[in-house]
Structure formats: C-alpha cells, structure tokens
Design an enzyme around this catalytic site. Structure first.
Site, PDB file in Angstrom:
ATOM      1  N   ARG A 122       0.778  -1.234   0.000  1.00 25.36           N
ATOM      2  CA  ARG A 122       0.000   0.000   0.000  1.00 25.36           C
ATOM      3  C   ARG A 122       0.813   1.290   0.000  1.00 25.36           C
ATOM      4  O   ARG A 122       0.247   2.367   0.070  1.00 25.36           O
ATOM      5  CB  ARG A 122      -1.024   0.024   1.149  1.00 25.36           C
ATOM      6  CG  ARG A 122      -1.938  -1.160   1.079  1.00 25.36           C
ATOM      7  CD  ARG A 122      -3.071  -1.227   2.049  1.00 25.36           C
ATOM      8  NE  ARG A 122      -3.040  -0.392   3.204  1.00 25.36           N
ATOM      9  CZ  ARG A 122      -4.134   0.122   3.770  1.00 25.36           C
ATOM     10  NH1 ARG A 122      -5.313  -0.127   3.265  1.00 25.36           N
ATOM     11  NH2 ARG A 122      -4.048   0.839   4.851  1.00 25.36           N
ATOM     12  N   ASP A 123       2.140   1.201  -0.058  1.00 19.51           N
ATOM     13  CA  ASP A 123       2.959   2.414  -0.160  1.00 19.51           C
ATOM     14  C   ASP A 123       4.251   2.107  -0.911  1.00 19.51           C
ATOM     15  O   ASP A 123       5.339   2.509  -0.516  1.00 19.51           O
ATOM     16  CB  ASP A 123       3.271   2.967   1.237  1.00 19.51           C
ATOM     17  CG  ASP A 123       3.786   4.403   1.190  1.00 19.51           C
ATOM     18  OD1 ASP A 123       3.499   5.119   0.208  1.00 19.51           O
ATOM     19  OD2 ASP A 123       4.491   4.813   2.131  1.00 19.51           O
ATOM     20  N   LEU A 124       4.103   1.396  -2.015  1.00 19.52           N
ATOM     21  CA  LEU A 124       5.263   1.009  -2.805  1.00 19.52           C
ATOM     22  C   LEU A 124       5.752   2.226  -3.586  1.00 19.52           C
ATOM     23  O   LEU A 124       4.996   2.831  -4.353  1.00 19.52           O
ATOM     24  CB  LEU A 124       4.870  -0.118  -3.757  1.00 19.52           C
ATOM     25  CG  LEU A 124       5.980  -0.977  -4.311  1.00 19.52           C
ATOM     26  CD1 LEU A 124       6.776  -1.626  -3.185  1.00 19.52           C
ATOM     27  CD2 LEU A 124       5.428  -2.038  -5.225  1.00 19.52           C
ATOM     28  N   ASN A 128      10.917   3.324  -0.713  1.00 24.41           N
ATOM     29  CA  ASN A 128      10.703   2.109   0.083  1.00 24.41           C
ATOM     30  C   ASN A 128      11.311   0.873  -0.569  1.00 24.41           C
ATOM     31  O   ASN A 128      10.992  -0.247  -0.202  1.00 24.41           O
ATOM     32  CB  ASN A 128       9.205   1.889   0.331  1.00 24.41           C
ATOM     33  CG  ASN A 128       8.650   2.887   1.308  1.00 24.41           C
ATOM     34  OD1 ASN A 128       9.380   3.496   2.081  1.00 24.41           O
ATOM     35  ND2 ASN A 128       7.344   3.081   1.278  1.00 24.41           N
ATOM     36  N   THR A 163       1.517   7.375  -0.478  1.00 22.65           N
ATOM     37  CA  THR A 163       2.076   8.652  -0.905  1.00 22.65           C
ATOM     38  C   THR A 163       1.374   9.075  -2.187  1.00 22.65           C
ATOM     39  O   THR A 163       1.405   8.352  -3.179  1.00 22.65           O
ATOM     40  CB  THR A 163       3.594   8.500  -1.135  1.00 22.65           C
ATOM     41  OG1 THR A 163       4.175   7.951   0.052  1.00 22.65           O
ATOM     42  CG2 THR A 163       4.237   9.830  -1.465  1.00 22.65           C
TER      43      THR A 163
END
Length: 186
Positions: A122-124, A128, A163
């Site tokens: 959910r925040d690739l 990261n 993001t």
C-alpha cells in the site's frame, strides 16, 4: 551479517490497554521458554511488524528481532548499505534499460511473494525500495510495511492511503464509499 535498528515509540493510552494489546510473538521468544513482556509487540505499532514477521523472501527486508521497553520498540532488521532506489535513480539521471529490468524483476518477485502471503504493501515507491549494496548489481528489498495490510484481517477497503505522488489512479479518483482492489493498486 550486518544489521540495522529502527526505533519507534510505544503508543498505548494506558498500561491496561498495552497489556490487552500484546498479541504478536516475536523471533527470539521461543516456544517452551517463559513468555516475557518483550516477546510481544503492541497493536499500535504491531500490525506492520506482525506482517513483516511472516514474510521471508530475498527481495523483502527481513525483520530479525524485536525488543520492547516501556517507551520504545526496537526492530532489528537487515542493513541495506546501498540506500534507496530513489537516490540511485536520481543520482544517475535514470537507469539504463538492462539495469531497470534487473531491478524491476526483483521488485515484482518480492511483491508477488507478498501478495501470495495475502499482504498488500500500500505504499510502494522508490524510497521504500532499498539496495543491499552500493554496487550496480545489488539486490533490491521492499521495505517499510507501515501502511501494509494482511488480507486475512481486512474488510473491504474504501480508504486511500500511501504517498499521493505514487498512488494508483484508481485510488486518487476514489469517491466516498467506493472500494478498490489493493492487490491491483500495489
């Protein structure tokens, strides 16, 4: 083997709540040994580490140990000396096609493994994705499972997270009450 430590503050409204929220058994707290308070992570910081503990893949940053005191949670994980993929791309003004393909295959392999384990990151984003070494042929590891979710613990998803600059268009265009497919959005 080189390790890094990430520290986050324990968040619980009361000692009673903290005791009630202890639920995740950690590596190093072996079955057969008496369970100590430090063998558990609180849900407030624990969901991401509960998820990280179940993942074991060459392209996913490994959580090795967790220690807890009354104020902090100390997470011991593999050290990735090569920095973020973002910095490598920005510093070099992009990547050549062969190198981009080499990194992309690793990212897809790690993400496919996460999805096989029913985990949605959910925040690739490039920040990261960590490089194990400074060399060009370094392994890439998916990191920061702070916004991740385990499908087994989820209901329908109708809240966007991550993001904004990296969000899938279907998440940005989500209307109140609409749901989206997290695996596809990853």
């Amino acid at each position: 083997q080189h390790l890094a430590v990430k520290v986050c503050r324990v968040q619980a409204d009361s000692e009673k709540q903290r005791r009630a929220e202890r639920e995740v058994r950690l590596p190093g707290c072996l079955p057969g040994r008496p369970a100590q308070p430090e063998c558990f992570v609180t849900v407030s910081c624990g969901s991401q580490w509960k998820i990280a503990l179940k993942l074991n893949h060459a392209n996913v940053l490994a959580l090795r140990e967790v220690h807890i005191d009354d104020v902090y949670i100390y997470m011991v994980m593999d050290l990735c000396d090569g920095g973020e993929l973002f910095d490598r791309v920005a510093r070099g003004g992009g990547l050549g096609e062969d190198l981009a393909r080499y990194y992309f295959k690793q990212i897809v392999a790690g993400l496919a493994y996460c999805h096989e384990q029913q985990v949605w990151h959910r925040d690739l984003k490039l920040e990261n994705l960590l490089m194990v070494e400074k060399s060009t042929d370094s392994l890439v590891k998916i990191a920061d499972f702070g916004l991740s979710k385990d499908a087994a613990e989820m209901k329908t998803v109708d809240a966007s997270c991550g993001t904004v600059s990296y969000m899938a268009p279907e998440i940005c265009l989500l209307q109140p009450g609409q749901v989206y497919n997290e695996a596809k959005a990853d």
